[in-house]
Design a protein around this motif. Structure first.
Motif, mmCIF file in Angstrom:
data_model
loop_
_atom_site.group_PDB
_atom_site.id
_atom_site.type_symbol
_atom_site.label_atom_id
_atom_site.label_comp_id
_atom_site.label_asym_id
_atom_site.label_seq_id
_atom_site.Cartn_x
_atom_site.Cartn_y
_atom_site.Cartn_z
ATOM 1 N N ALA A 68 1.323 4.749 -10.216
ATOM 2 C CA ALA A 68 2.412 4.384 -9.302
ATOM 3 C C ALA A 68 3.659 3.973 -10.084
ATOM 4 O O ALA A 68 4.782 4.318 -9.718
ATOM 5 N N ARG A 69 3.457 3.238 -11.196
ATOM 6 C CA ARG A 69 4.605 2.812 -12.015
ATOM 7 C C ARG A 69 5.292 4.009 -12.671
ATOM 8 O O ARG A 69 6.507 4.054 -12.796
ATOM 9 N N GLN A 70 4.485 4.995 -13.080
ATOM 10 C CA GLN A 70 5.050 6.180 -13.741
ATOM 11 C C GLN A 70 5.893 7.020 -12.781
ATOM 12 O O GLN A 70 6.772 7.759 -13.215
ATOM 13 N N HIS A 71 5.592 6.929 -11.474
ATOM 14 C CA HIS A 71 6.287 7.768 -10.493
ATOM 15 C C HIS A 71 7.173 6.955 -9.558
ATOM 16 O O HIS A 71 7.453 7.371 -8.443
ATOM 17 N N GLU A 72 7.595 5.765 -10.004
ATOM 18 C CA GLU A 72 8.420 4.947 -9.111
ATOM 19 C C GLU A 72 9.792 5.592 -8.884
ATOM 20 O O GLU A 72 10.267 6.332 -9.754
ATOM 21 N N PRO A 73 10.420 5.365 -7.719
ATOM 22 C CA PRO A 73 9.909 4.527 -6.635
ATOM 23 C C PRO A 73 8.688 5.167 -5.974
ATOM 24 O O PRO A 73 8.663 6.371 -5.739
ATOM 25 N N SER A 74 7.688 4.342 -5.709
ATOM 26 C CA SER A 74 6.456 4.882 -5.143
ATOM 27 C C SER A 74 5.878 3.932 -4.102
ATOM 28 O O SER A 74 6.135 2.727 -4.118
ATOM 29 N N VAL A 75 5.113 4.525 -3.198
ATOM 30 C CA VAL A 75 4.356 3.755 -2.209
ATOM 31 C C VAL A 75 2.884 4.009 -2.491
ATOM 32 O O VAL A 75 2.418 5.146 -2.449
ATOM 33 N N LEU A 76 2.172 2.942 -2.826
ATOM 34 C CA LEU A 76 0.743 3.034 -3.093
ATOM 35 C C LEU A 76 0.010 2.612 -1.825
ATOM 36 O O LEU A 76 0.142 1.484 -1.370
ATOM 37 N N PHE A 77 -0.729 3.551 -1.244
ATOM 38 C CA PHE A 77 -1.412 3.288 0.029
ATOM 39 C C PHE A 77 -2.916 3.203 -0.213
ATOM 40 O O PHE A 77 -3.530 4.146 -0.710
ATOM 41 N N ILE A 78 -3.498 2.044 0.113
ATOM 42 C CA ILE A 78 -4.948 1.857 -0.033
ATOM 43 C C ILE A 78 -5.557 1.770 1.363
ATOM 44 O O ILE A 78 -5.363 0.785 2.082
ATOM 45 N N ASP A 79 -6.258 2.826 1.742
ATOM 46 C CA ASP A 79 -6.913 2.856 3.053
ATOM 47 C C ASP A 79 -8.276 2.172 2.943
ATOM 48 O O ASP A 79 -8.839 2.073 1.850
#
Length: 234
Positions: A68-79
């Motif tokens: 997620a940090r490598q591709h910021e801005p990013s939204v990390l979604f944990i279902d």
């Protein structure tokens, strides 16, 4: 916008938790947030973070945040976050201990021992009552949003959305459909529309009638009842 938070002098919410029954559109909401903000959307199910080998789950969590940090801005979604963030027990089994380690790693990442940058975390659960209170502490998931089943107006809108490209007969009454599907979730409404189309195809028709939707709703309800019976006697 981020600028507003800067001007006011406060940090934006670090984590948002969506909770509500299955099929109400929690994943869709998270994707919409990512689309609106032109952020990279990274999705992981909590159950995929549960591993029987020591340290594997925690390593996956670290790797996920690094991605997620490598591709910021990013939204990390944990279902299904309840799979790794359920209330802690005194159980001494190795499986439970591994789940605990995975949750501790998640809390550590959320507390930001390293600056998270432009990474926002959204999680979803159908079992809010099972969550460990530690995960709801300010600075972790500090925005709780309930996503309930749609009301009658919501169901009518969802029927209209899912039938936009369908070849419908003039006898279709969206208001009646919304009224009769009282306990339906958004996912149920979509399933009814698909099943109605299947009824037309089985009947060798290219036009879908109101009766197809009535039969489809009856079938979906019967399948739900069968599932509930199976769960009761499992």
């Amino acid at each position: 916008s981020p600028e507003m938070f800067e001007e006011v002098g406060i940090d934006p919410p670090s984590g948002v938790l969506l909770h509500g029954p299955p099929g109400t559109g929690k994943t869709m909401l998270a994707k919409a947030v990512a689309n609106q903000t032109d952020a990279t959307f990274i999705k992981m199910a909590g159950s995929e973070l549960v591993h029987k080998f020591i340290g594997e789950g925690a390593k996956l969590v670290r790797d996920l945040f690094e991605l997620a940090r490598q591709h910021e801005p990013s939204v990390l979604f944990i279902d299904e976050i309840d799979a790794i963030a359920a209330k802690r027990t005194d159980s001494k089994t190795s499986g439970d201990a591994e789940v605990q380690r995975t949750m501790m790693q998640l809390l550590s990442e959320m507390d930001g021992f390293e600056d998270r940058g432009e990474v926002r975390i959204i999680a979803a659960t159908n079992r809010f009552d099972m969550l460990d209170r530690a995960i709801l502490r300010p600075g972790r998931f500090d925005r709780l949003i309930e996503v309930p089943k749609p009301d009658v107006e919501g169901r009518e809108q969802i029927f209209r959305i899912h039938t936009r490209d369908m070849n419908l007969d003039d006898d279709l009454d969206f208001t009646e459909l919304a009224d009769m599907t009282g306990e339906a979730s958004g996912a149920d409404v979509k399933a009814v529309c698909t099943e109605a189309g299947m009824f037309a195809i089985r009947d060798d028709r290219t036009e879908i009638h109101m009766q197809d939707f009535l039969d489809a709703w009856e079938k979906i309800q019967a399948e739900d009842d069968d599932e509930n019976v199976s769960r009761t006697f499992a």
